[in-house]
Design a protein around this motif. Structure first.
Motif, PDB file in Angstrom:
ATOM      1  N   PRO A 109       0.866  -1.037   0.097  1.00 44.63           N
ATOM      2  CA  PRO A 109       0.213   0.067   0.051  1.00 44.63           C
ATOM      3  C   PRO A 109       0.736   1.318  -0.222  1.00 44.63           C
ATOM      4  N   HIS A 110       2.084   1.234   0.595  1.00 46.41           N
ATOM      5  CA  HIS A 110       2.969   2.376   0.528  1.00 46.41           C
ATOM      6  C   HIS A 110       3.669   2.662  -0.596  1.00 46.41           C
ATOM      7  N   MET A 111       3.459   1.878  -1.705  1.00 50.71           N
ATOM      8  CA  MET A 111       4.156   1.740  -2.807  1.00 50.71           C
ATOM      9  C   MET A 111       3.403   2.424  -3.968  1.00 50.71           C
ATOM     10  N   THR A 112       3.893   3.180  -4.998  1.00 48.28           N
ATOM     11  CA  THR A 112       3.101   3.388  -5.971  1.00 48.28           C
ATOM     12  C   THR A 112       2.976   2.343  -7.067  1.00 48.28           C
ATOM     13  N   VAL A 113       2.078   2.437  -8.009  1.00 50.29           N
ATOM     14  CA  VAL A 113       1.547   1.468  -9.031  1.00 50.29           C
ATOM     15  C   VAL A 113       3.160   0.758  -9.759  1.00 50.29           C
ATOM     16  N   PHE A 114       3.934   2.047  -9.966  1.00 48.91           N
ATOM     17  CA  PHE A 114       5.256   1.508 -10.829  1.00 48.91           C
ATOM     18  C   PHE A 114       5.950   0.878  -9.717  1.00 48.91           C
ATOM     19  N   ASP A 115       6.133   1.043  -8.782  1.00 45.41           N
ATOM     20  CA  ASP A 115       7.137   0.314  -7.555  1.00 45.41           C
ATOM     21  C   ASP A 115       6.553  -1.115  -7.398  1.00 45.41           C
ATOM     22  N   ASN A 116       5.154  -1.147  -7.467  1.00 47.56           N
ATOM     23  CA  ASN A 116       4.435  -2.514  -6.938  1.00 47.56           C
ATOM     24  C   ASN A 116       4.784  -3.476  -8.115  1.00 47.56           C
ATOM     25  N   ILE A 117       4.596  -3.001  -9.295  1.00 40.56           N
ATOM     26  CA  ILE A 117       4.906  -3.688 -10.564  1.00 40.56           C
ATOM     27  C   ILE A 117       6.310  -4.051 -10.602  1.00 40.56           C
ATOM     28  N   ALA A 118       7.310  -2.967 -10.402  1.00 41.53           N
ATOM     29  CA  ALA A 118       8.762  -3.161 -10.514  1.00 41.53           C
ATOM     30  C   ALA A 118       9.377  -4.056  -9.518  1.00 41.53           C
ATOM     31  N   PHE A 119       8.595  -4.328  -8.458  1.00 43.53           N
ATOM     32  CA  PHE A 119       9.404  -4.871  -7.130  1.00 43.53           C
ATOM     33  C   PHE A 119      10.200  -6.104  -7.486  1.00 43.53           C
ATOM     34  N   PRO A 120       9.394  -7.234  -8.480  1.00 41.63           N
ATOM     35  CA  PRO A 120      10.225  -8.477  -8.636  1.00 41.63           C
ATOM     36  C   PRO A 120      11.490  -8.073  -9.324  1.00 41.63           C
ATOM     37  N   LEU A 121      11.722  -6.952 -10.187  1.00 46.22           N
ATOM     38  CA  LEU A 121      12.961  -6.830 -11.044  1.00 46.22           C
ATOM     39  C   LEU A 121      13.766  -6.141 -10.104  1.00 46.22           C
ATOM     40  N   GLN A 122      13.468  -5.418  -8.900  1.00 46.22           N
ATOM     41  CA  GLN A 122      14.135  -4.590  -8.134  1.00 46.22           C
ATOM     42  C   GLN A 122      14.946  -5.780  -7.327  1.00 46.22           C
ATOM     43  N   MET A 123      14.068  -6.700  -7.031  1.00 44.02           N
ATOM     44  CA  MET A 123      14.745  -7.639  -6.202  1.00 44.02           C
ATOM     45  C   MET A 123      15.979  -8.535  -7.075  1.00 44.02           C
ATOM     46  N   ASP A 151       0.314   6.507  -9.064  1.00 46.56           N
ATOM     47  CA  ASP A 151      -0.843   6.551  -7.930  1.00 46.56           C
ATOM     48  C   ASP A 151      -0.583   5.445  -6.785  1.00 46.56           C
ATOM     49  N   ARG A 152      -0.720   5.246  -5.791  1.00 52.35           N
ATOM     50  CA  ARG A 152      -0.811   4.275  -4.866  1.00 52.35           C
ATOM     51  C   ARG A 152      -2.028   3.353  -4.837  1.00 52.35           C
ATOM     52  N   PRO A 153      -1.915   2.205  -4.541  1.00 54.36           N
ATOM     53  CA  PRO A 153      -3.348   1.171  -4.518  1.00 54.36           C
ATOM     54  C   PRO A 153      -4.596   1.874  -3.956  1.00 54.36           C
ATOM     55  N   ALA A 154      -4.424   2.586  -3.153  1.00 54.11           N
ATOM     56  CA  ALA A 154      -5.681   3.019  -2.401  1.00 54.11           C
ATOM     57  C   ALA A 154      -6.401   3.702  -3.230  1.00 54.11           C
ATOM     58  N   LYS A 155      -5.800   4.484  -4.448  1.00 58.91           N
ATOM     59  CA  LYS A 155      -6.597   5.291  -5.319  1.00 58.91           C
ATOM     60  C   LYS A 155      -7.238   4.587  -6.560  1.00 58.91           C
ATOM     61  N   LEU A 156      -7.001   3.160  -6.330  1.00 63.78           N
ATOM     62  CA  LEU A 156      -7.544   2.370  -7.688  1.00 63.78           C
ATOM     63  C   LEU A 156      -8.691   1.660  -7.130  1.00 63.78           C
ATOM     64  N   SER A 157      -9.407   1.240  -8.271  1.00 65.37           N
ATOM     65  CA  SER A 157     -10.502   0.605  -8.113  1.00 65.37           C
ATOM     66  C   SER A 157      -9.976  -1.065  -7.991  1.00 65.37           C
ATOM     67  N   GLY A 158     -11.103  -1.910  -7.460  1.00 66.61           N
ATOM     68  CA  GLY A 158     -10.594  -3.237  -7.444  1.00 66.61           C
ATOM     69  C   GLY A 158     -10.047  -3.887  -8.711  1.00 66.61           C
ATOM     70  N   GLN A 180      -8.732  -2.423 -11.051  1.00 71.97           N
ATOM     71  CA  GLN A 180      -7.074  -1.810 -11.555  1.00 71.97           C
ATOM     72  C   GLN A 180      -6.262  -2.452 -10.430  1.00 71.97           C
ATOM     73  N   ARG A 181      -6.744  -2.612  -9.364  1.00 71.88           N
ATOM     74  CA  ARG A 181      -5.680  -3.419  -8.453  1.00 71.88           C
ATOM     75  C   ARG A 181      -5.127  -4.651  -9.023  1.00 71.88           C
ATOM     76  N   GLN A 182      -6.250  -5.325  -9.309  1.00 72.10           N
ATOM     77  CA  GLN A 182      -5.941  -6.894  -9.903  1.00 72.10           C
ATOM     78  C   GLN A 182      -5.097  -6.668 -11.114  1.00 72.10           C
ATOM     79  N   ARG A 183      -5.392  -5.566 -11.927  1.00 70.06           N
ATOM     80  CA  ARG A 183      -4.389  -5.210 -13.095  1.00 70.06           C
ATOM     81  C   ARG A 183      -3.121  -5.090 -12.755  1.00 70.06           C
ATOM     82  N   VAL A 184      -2.718  -4.458 -11.422  1.00 71.06           N
ATOM     83  CA  VAL A 184      -1.351  -4.235 -11.061  1.00 71.06           C
ATOM     84  C   VAL A 184      -0.842  -5.526 -10.825  1.00 71.06           C
ATOM     85  N   ALA A 185      -1.663  -6.355  -9.963  1.00 71.58           N
ATOM     86  CA  ALA A 185      -1.005  -7.470  -9.489  1.00 71.58           C
ATOM     87  C   ALA A 185      -0.637  -8.666 -10.906  1.00 71.58           C
TER      88      ALA A 185
END
Length: 358
Positions: free
Chosen positions: A88-102, A129-136, A138-143
């Motif tokens: 929740p504290h990460m932007t959409v970009f960082d959530n998507i990028a997380f496995p690559l950053q690791m 944006d952060r996940p809290a600003k997204l619809s359900g 859109q959040r699933q699309r991020v995942a």
């Protein structure tokens, strides 16, 4: 992408056998759906493929590699869960990028991969944006985008749409089907919703009690169920099941209905055998033809849906449903006659196996 093969896979928790000797091949680029009632083992089987749980027996191969004992992180699979599992504290970009950053990828490579994945799932304008600003949805699309950037051999999805409302589920079903075509990916999708399975799958794997009941295309399972369980599970509303006994001269004694003459079906079976007749609600009509099933029913509930009229009655103390086309002027308590052609009737033996279809 890669082919997935399960060879005699079993999983036990003490004395409980959750998965029993499952052998299955999912081809490269195929969209396979595991479907069945709650507790049938579909999510457990997905976790075994992912490596999140160890198998008790058997082998799992992805492409040419035996991954049976490999840790989850080395299997080249990406999993999308029912819960979005976003930070929740990460932007959409960082959530998507997380496995690559690791993996300590270069920043330029990460940006390129994230932007490409975001474009695929239509999230390019929401990367800050952060996940809290997204619809359900859109959040699933991020995942899903987070899974895409890993470029796995196989995508595993565990009921990813079950937290969405009805309208959004329909939209996301279409989007996932299109995503599969775009990526050409091997996907394994778990759901308890047979409508999702029918509309999305190249092939459906029907599970029950930890065992595979049948594997086939949606229409194969609909028209040619291997047994009573599959016939009753695939299709909405469920198939009507009526107890019957084979008489001589190609006739059946149907409980609550009486004698029904279906020569082509009856001649395939021995006289005196107890069977179950399976009739899909949508195959029943008020225009009764000779050479099939006919019954007089008393509706206790009529649902007028516009394009269809759904009639609920009881035969031999069993639920009996008819789906009639159009807006029919029917009322509760007014008896009607319905029928079905013989070539649309399924016959199951006492053990539940399909023994005949005209």
């Amino acid at each position: 992408m890669a082919r997935l093969e399960l060879a005699n896979v079993s999983k036990s928790y003490g004395a409980f056998d959750a998965i029993q000797n499952v052998s299955l091949a999912i081809e490269d680029g195929e969209f396979a759906v595991f479907v069945g009632p709650s507790g049938c083992g579909k999510s457990t089987l997905l976790r075994l493929i992912a490596g999140l749980d160890p198998i008790s027996d058997g082998a799992i191969r992805i492409g040419a590699d035996d991954v049976t004992r490999r840790p989850a992180g080395t299997r080249s699979v990406a999993m999308v869960f029912q819960s979005y599992a976003l930070y929740p504290h990460m932007t959409v970009f960082d959530n998507i990028a997380f496995p690559l950053q690791m993996e300590k990828r270069a920043k330029a490579d990460i940006r390129q991969q994230v932007e490409r994945a975001a474009n695929t799932v239509q999230l390019t304008t929401r990367l800050k944006d952060r996940p809290a600003k997204l619809s359900g949805g859109q959040r699933q699309r991020v995942a899903i985008a987070r899974a895409i950037v890993r470029k796995p051999d196989i995508f595993l999805m565990d009921e990813p749409l079950s937290n969405l409302d009805a309208a959004l589920r329909i939209e996301m079903r279409s989007e996932l089907t299109q995503l599969h075509k775009t990526l050409g990916a091997t996907m394994v999708y778990v759901t308890h919703d047979q409508l999702e399975a029918m509309t999305m799958a190249d092939r459906i794997v029907v599970l029950n009690g930890g065992k595979v009941e049948q594997v086939g295309t949606p229409m194969d399972l609909y028209h040619y169920p291997a047994n009573r369980f599959v016939g009753g599970f695939i299709g909405s509303p469920p198939m009507n099941m009526l107890a019957a006994r084979v008489l001589g001269n190609g006739a059946f004694d149907v409980a609550g209905v009486g004698q029904v003459v279906m020569p082509r079906l009856g001649r395939k079976l021995a006289e005196g055998v107890a069977v179950t007749l399976g009739i899909r609600p949508e195959h029943l009509g008020s225009d009764v033809a000779e050479g099939g099933f006919t019954a007089r029913i008393m509706p206790h509930n009529v649902e007028r849906l516009g394009a269809q009229t759904m009639v609920h009655a009881r035969i031999d103390d069993q639920n009996f449903t008819c789906v009639l086309s159009g807006d029919r002027p029917l009322t509760q308590g007014e008896a009607i006659t319905v029928g079905c052609k013989a070539d649309r009737i399924h016959v199951f033996d006492e053990s539940g196996l399909t023994v005949a279809k005209a």
